[in-house]
Motif scaffolding. Structure first.
Motif, PDB file in Angstrom:
ATOM      1  N   UNK A 155      -5.844   9.076   0.916  1.00  0.00           N
ATOM      2  CA  UNK A 155      -4.891   8.200   0.240  1.00  0.00           C
ATOM      3  C   UNK A 155      -4.491   7.044   1.145  1.00  0.00           C
ATOM      4  N   UNK A 156      -4.369   7.337   2.444  1.00  0.00           N
ATOM      5  CA  UNK A 156      -4.023   6.278   3.409  1.00  0.00           C
ATOM      6  C   UNK A 156      -5.091   5.189   3.422  1.00  0.00           C
ATOM      7  N   UNK A 157      -6.347   5.579   3.345  1.00  0.00           N
ATOM      8  CA  UNK A 157      -7.429   4.591   3.349  1.00  0.00           C
ATOM      9  C   UNK A 157      -7.414   3.771   2.067  1.00  0.00           C
ATOM     10  N   UNK A 158      -7.109   4.400   0.942  1.00  0.00           N
ATOM     11  CA  UNK A 158      -7.017   3.667  -0.327  1.00  0.00           C
ATOM     12  C   UNK A 158      -5.905   2.628  -0.255  1.00  0.00           C
ATOM     13  N   UNK A 159      -4.766   2.998   0.340  1.00  0.00           N
ATOM     14  CA  UNK A 159      -3.668   2.043   0.510  1.00  0.00           C
ATOM     15  C   UNK A 159      -4.092   0.884   1.398  1.00  0.00           C
ATOM     16  N   UNK A 160      -4.894   1.168   2.420  1.00  0.00           N
ATOM     17  CA  UNK A 160      -5.421   0.116   3.289  1.00  0.00           C
ATOM     18  C   UNK A 160      -6.327  -0.831   2.506  1.00  0.00           C
ATOM     19  N   UNK A 161      -7.177  -0.271   1.654  1.00  0.00           N
ATOM     20  CA  UNK A 161      -8.065  -1.104   0.835  1.00  0.00           C
ATOM     21  C   UNK A 161      -7.266  -2.025  -0.078  1.00  0.00           C
ATOM     22  N   UNK A 162      -6.185  -1.497  -0.646  1.00  0.00           N
ATOM     23  CA  UNK A 162      -5.332  -2.306  -1.518  1.00  0.00           C
ATOM     24  C   UNK A 162      -4.743  -3.475  -0.736  1.00  0.00           C
ATOM     25  N   UNK A 163      -4.304  -3.190   0.484  1.00  0.00           N
ATOM     26  CA  UNK A 163      -3.732  -4.237   1.330  1.00  0.00           C
ATOM     27  C   UNK A 163      -4.764  -5.327   1.623  1.00  0.00           C
ATOM     28  N   UNK A 164      -5.984  -4.921   1.967  1.00  0.00           N
ATOM     29  CA  UNK A 164      -7.054  -5.883   2.239  1.00  0.00           C
ATOM     30  C   UNK A 164      -7.374  -6.704   0.988  1.00  0.00           C
ATOM     31  N   UNK A 165      -7.430  -6.034  -0.164  1.00  0.00           N
ATOM     32  CA  UNK A 165      -7.725  -6.728  -1.418  1.00  0.00           C
ATOM     33  C   UNK A 165      -6.642  -7.736  -1.759  1.00  0.00           C
TER      34      UNK A 165
END
Length: 245
Positions: A155-165
């Motif tokens: 879930x932490x990595x998904x949140x990181x992807x959202x931030x990058x997007x």
């Protein structure tokens, strides 16, 4: 000698036919920023837009059917656990396709697009003489999240992807704004009289300038999302959900 571009009358008929076609997109409507550019270009006799997208963030479940959009299920982040196939997180930047009456018209659009940061833009000439200018960039993101229904990332990595997007979307918006401003100036300099509806470009420009001033005021009032360090996870997830709905 190469095949000559369609005659003015033929291009006018083709444009009328294209603009009369129904919208086949899922949204069934133009995106806000793309709409301003579409009106600006279609008000000129030399251009006819055929497709566009402001840019988007999506999570799709292909369910083992490949990457064909018609077979994809669009998911919200909270529904990711419902994926039964291969869920993919994507950021897709602004894209615009324009039919041009002459090669020099396509070259003008291409020059503005490249200068605005859309460095994957290009011109194609079909066998029938149709000249198409595509505004594109390499400012993309595509990451697999699950395989055969099994989540492969945290879930932490998904949140990181959202931030990058979110950061990519902000840059995407800046590029669209640069392209719009540069296109207005280039079209006016190239041929001020080339307009089907003389008042439409000016009307579109007034709306654009008003919105641009409003966005500038908002940016000055608070920190930019581009800074990232001050961008908390909840804000990123909220923007993602807004894009996806």
């Amino acid at each position: 000698m190469g095949r000559r571009p369609p005659a003015m009358a033929a291009f006018a008929r083709l444009k009328a036919q294209r603009l009369a076609l129904p919208d086949l997109s899922r949204k069934r409507a133009l995106d806000a920023r793309a709409a301003e550019l579409v009106r600006l270009l279609n008000a000129r006799e030399r251009f006819c837009t055929t497709s566009s997208c402001d840019g988007r963030v999506t999570v799709t479940d292909t369910a083992g059917t490949g990457s064909q959009k018609k077979n994809c299920t669009w998911l919200l982040m909270t529904a990711l656990e419902k994926a039964t196939g291969d869920a993919v997180f994507k950021f897709e930047p602004f894209v615009l396709h324009v039919l041009c009456r002459e090669l020099q018209d396509a070259q003008l659009l291409h020059s503005v697009a490249i200068d605005s940061g859309f460095r994957n833009s290009g011109i194609t000439v079909g066998r029938g003489g149709k000249i198409t200018m595509a505004v594109r960039s390499t400012h993309c993101l595509e990451v697999p999240l699950s395989h055969k229904g099994r989540l492969m990332v945290s879930e932490e990595y998904i949140e990181f992807l959202v931030h990058v997007a979110n950061q990519k979307m902000e840059e995407n918006i800046r590029r669209i704004d640069r392209f719009h401003k540069g296109l207005e100036l280039a079209l006016e300099a190239a041929d001020p009289a080339d307009s089907v509806f003389p008042q439409e470009p000016e009307k579109s420009r007034s709306v654009y300038v008003h919105r641009r001033k409003r966005r500038t005021a908002q940016e000055q009032a608070g920190p930019s999302r581009e800074l990232g360090a001050q961008d908390d996870t909840d804000s990123s997830l909220d923007l993602f959900a807004e894009v996806m709905i």
